[in-house]
Design an enzyme around this catalytic site. Sequence first.
Site, PDB file in Angstrom:
ATOM      1  N   SER A  32      -1.350  -1.244   4.363  1.00 15.11           N
ATOM      2  CA  SER A  32      -2.624  -1.380   3.636  1.00 15.11           C
ATOM      3  C   SER A  32      -3.293  -0.061   3.257  1.00 15.11           C
ATOM      4  O   SER A  32      -4.503  -0.040   3.047  1.00 15.11           O
ATOM      5  CB  SER A  32      -3.606  -2.253   4.427  1.00 15.11           C
ATOM      6  OG  SER A  32      -3.145  -3.583   4.476  1.00 15.11           O
ATOM      7  N   HIS A  55      12.392  -1.961   8.535  1.00 19.05           N
ATOM      8  CA  HIS A  55      11.073  -2.449   8.103  1.00 19.05           C
ATOM      9  C   HIS A  55      10.780  -3.760   8.833  1.00 19.05           C
ATOM     10  O   HIS A  55      11.679  -4.594   9.022  1.00 19.05           O
ATOM     11  CB  HIS A  55      11.054  -2.650   6.586  1.00 19.05           C
ATOM     12  CG  HIS A  55       9.672  -2.872   6.052  1.00 19.05           C
ATOM     13  ND1 HIS A  55       9.007  -4.058   6.211  1.00 19.05           N
ATOM     14  CD2 HIS A  55       8.812  -2.039   5.420  1.00 19.05           C
ATOM     15  CE1 HIS A  55       7.788  -3.950   5.670  1.00 19.05           C
ATOM     16  NE2 HIS A  55       7.649  -2.733   5.183  1.00 19.05           N
ATOM     17  N   GLU A  90       4.123   1.755  11.055  1.00 16.87           N
ATOM     18  CA  GLU A  90       3.522   0.665  10.294  1.00 16.87           C
ATOM     19  C   GLU A  90       3.137  -0.472  11.238  1.00 16.87           C
ATOM     20  O   GLU A  90       3.986  -1.335  11.550  1.00 16.87           O
ATOM     21  CB  GLU A  90       4.523   0.129   9.262  1.00 16.87           C
ATOM     22  CG  GLU A  90       4.988   1.138   8.250  1.00 16.87           C
ATOM     23  CD  GLU A  90       5.429   0.464   6.948  1.00 16.87           C
ATOM     24  OE1 GLU A  90       4.837   0.771   5.916  1.00 16.87           O
ATOM     25  OE2 GLU A  90       6.316  -0.390   6.996  1.00 16.87           O
ATOM     26  N   GLY A 135       3.103  -0.179   0.032  1.00 11.22           N
ATOM     27  CA  GLY A 135       3.697  -1.409  -0.480  1.00 11.22           C
ATOM     28  C   GLY A 135       2.935  -1.875  -1.702  1.00 11.22           C
ATOM     29  O   GLY A 135       3.226  -1.494  -2.839  1.00 11.22           O
ATOM     30  N   GLY A 136       1.900  -2.677  -1.461  1.00  7.67           N
ATOM     31  CA  GLY A 136       1.096  -3.245  -2.547  1.00  7.67           C
ATOM     32  C   GLY A 136       0.639  -2.210  -3.569  1.00  7.67           C
ATOM     33  O   GLY A 136       0.738  -2.430  -4.786  1.00  7.67           O
ATOM     34  N   GLY A 172      -0.039  -5.418   4.368  1.00  8.92           N
ATOM     35  CA  GLY A 172      -0.490  -6.407   3.392  1.00  8.92           C
ATOM     36  C   GLY A 172      -1.755  -7.162   3.767  1.00  8.92           C
ATOM     37  O   GLY A 172      -2.094  -8.154   3.121  1.00  8.92           O
TER      38      GLY A 172
HETATM   39  P1  PGA Z   1       1.383  -2.555   2.226  1.00  2.00           P
HETATM   40  O1  PGA Z   1       2.895  -2.446   2.720  1.00  2.00           O
HETATM   41  O2  PGA Z   1       1.002  -1.178   1.730  1.00  2.00           O
HETATM   42  O3  PGA Z   1       1.391  -3.575   1.146  1.00  2.00           O
HETATM   43  O4  PGA Z   1       0.554  -2.960   3.409  1.00  2.00           O
HETATM   44  C1  PGA Z   1       3.375  -1.317   3.363  1.00  2.00           C
HETATM   45  C2  PGA Z   1       4.798  -1.529   3.779  1.00  2.00           C
HETATM   46  O5  PGA Z   1       5.156  -2.630   4.197  1.00  2.00           O
HETATM   47  O6  PGA Z   1       5.608  -0.592   3.704  1.00  2.00           O
END
Ligand code: PGA
Length: 231
Positions: free
Chosen positions: A194, A85, A157, A215-216, A163
């Site tokens: 995101s 990651h 990603e 993530g979020g 984020g």
């Molecule tokens: P995010 O994170 O959905 O908050 O952008 C995704 C991730 O880092 O796996």
Amino acid sequence: MIVMLNNKCNLNKEEFLNYLEDLKTIRTEEDLIVCPSTINLSMYDNNVFPLGAQNVSKYITGPHTGEISSKQLKSYGVKYCIVGHSERRQEQNESNKDTNEKIKMLLNEGIIPVLCVGETKEERDNNTYKEVITKEINDAIKDLNEEEQESIIVAYEPIYSIGTGIIPKNNEIEEIFKLIKEILPTNKILYGGSANENNIDELKQTKEIDGYLLGGLSLNITKLKDFLSKL
Ligand code: PGA
């Protein structure tokens, strides 16, 4: 569709127990995988969705203070594990070589690695992004046989998307998926960065996407349900 929930470094003990109760209210046909932060793994009692981890040690069991081995993950029922990651690459200086070693540890225990790759905004702007991603993949799969390579899930990603609320254009995602498929033609590929209930209709236009790494959104069950209903 695979939908991986990456809780990152969130949810203390009580919050996680409440979160587990909320998770149980999700009804979905999608393949949901829950990746709690490591300290919460042992409290995961929900057998409805498979368990994932966010990190693994590159070392085998032994004198490695603070590390969690793939053997330990397996003994807690972990079926998937995120590796490479960008937050670990950037904050913990994890290299492509580390990623390769971690993947080998996971494969030894039958845990499916979810390899994250992606470029920074700067790498996109200076047009080195394809090179960067190609190297991330090639280094990560070094010395693996064909069967082992095929078992990996790849997550694209873009770092500028994580984020930030910014998502790449569909043709930008398609270009990277094509690049990944040139190296790993049969592997499942996820999109992460995101992704949410408001932009899923747009993301869905990219037909090659096999799933999402969230993530979020993983922390908000109401919005997550909305997202899942739109897949
Ligand atoms: P995010 O994170 O959905 O908050 O952008 C995704 C991730 O880092 O796996």
